[in-house]
Design an enzyme around this catalytic site. Sequence first.
Site, short mmCIF file in Angstrom:
data_model
loop_
_atom_site.label_atom_id
_atom_site.label_comp_id
_atom_site.label_asym_id
_atom_site.label_seq_id
_atom_site.Cartn_x
_atom_site.Cartn_y
_atom_site.Cartn_z
CE1 TYR A 109 -3.73 2.85 0.61
CE2 TYR A 109 -1.78 3.60 1.93
CZ TYR A 109 -3.11 3.94 1.44
OH TYR A 109 -3.60 4.91 1.34
CD GLU A 197 -5.54 4.89 -1.66
OE1 GLU A 197 -6.76 4.58 -2.26
OE2 GLU A 197 -5.85 4.71 -0.35
#
Length: 398
Positions: A109, A197
């Site tokens: 992530y 992101e």
Amino acid sequence: MDIHEYQAKEILSQFGVEVPAGALAYSPEQAAYRSRELGGDRWVVKAQVHAGGRGKAGGVQVCGSDAEILEASEAMFGRKIVTHQTGPAGKGIYRVYVEAAVDIAREIYLGLVLDRSSQRVMIVCSGEGGMEIEEISAERPDSIIRATVEPAVGLQDFQCREIAFALGLDAALVQSFTRTLKGCYLAFRDLDATMVEINPLVVTGAGRILALDAKMTFDDNAMFRHPQVAELRDKSQEDPRECRAADRGLNYVGLTGNIGCIVNGAGLAMATMDTIKLAGGEPANFLDIGGGATPERVAKAFRLVMSDKNVQAVLVNIFAGINRCDWVAQGVIDALRADPVDIPVIVRLSGTNVEEGQKILAKSGLPIIRASTLEEAAERAVNAWKNDQAKGAKLRAV
Ligand code: GDP
Ligand code: MN
């Protein structure tokens, strides 16, 4: 402003972030054609909507043939996909992205956000890629690595190396990881993003680092500086109420209550929402009409508020400095004459040209409820709304 995954990937790749080969399609046939152009024997068809969580909702399908691509994309086009990020109404799928499938060895992530307390860009990383950041912070908070960027010097190589080591990346991958991180940071900074992101950022079986997914959000107030980014706006993905407001230069945020609010100034708009709540009601929206609002602009704001079918009372609260109460009164009356409403309308005016404004309201002969303070206005609005409810008023048809 949000953009689509394929657009974010295009931007990030210009900043040195590696992404899988992919192509956009507007129909199932075009999706199949795109896969032949890309070559290979496995592809991923991805619904392009402004929301994450598509994988779990059927919006990401791995396919091994033309027939499978046609089937997967036929199931997507024109449908609404509902994920935990779309809200119950879902978001329409009008474009799909076809990508060469990637052999994933590891998922990471990576997020870049504006951290308001340190007033810096913060990098957030975790070895638990594929999960949403909310899940990671609930279930594996210890796995989260954070670093802030000193704006005067920018993101430093040593910071990237520290994150790479904390993630336990192979030494051979540190260089490409550093390039990825720096590319994301530069894209964030140069284009006035508020969020980047990549979830997941993957290490492939062959040892490459690729952005498998990408999301970017931009600062609306900076979009005038980036016309190439501004034109990526896709109104089909936005709340139609907020979209109409933005097109009219009004600051509007739709909410779920029943009392529509028309206010000048963001601070007064928030105070008005609070006062409605204190009086026992729920605001249907935040709306700041700004300064120097003409009657036309006020009338537009009124129509916008009325276009929300949950609105069962309207509260106009103006503390006029640059604004003029007479213009506001005229705008409200113009809107009511053009489209009469059968719900209570409460108007509180204060400041510049207040006497003229009150006269215009009084002379109109319209059943407008007047109030002199904010508290009184909120109470009258909520009481009028409650009375209507007690009488069994139904939801309006719009
Ligand atoms: P999201 O659910 O909206 O965040 O969409 P993603 O683009 O992140 O895709 C969801 C999941 O699908 C990823 O976490 C991957 O596990 C999987 N996925 C996406 N692309 C590929 C691919 O090319 N190959 C493989 N094997 N899995 C993929
Ligand atoms: Mn994702």
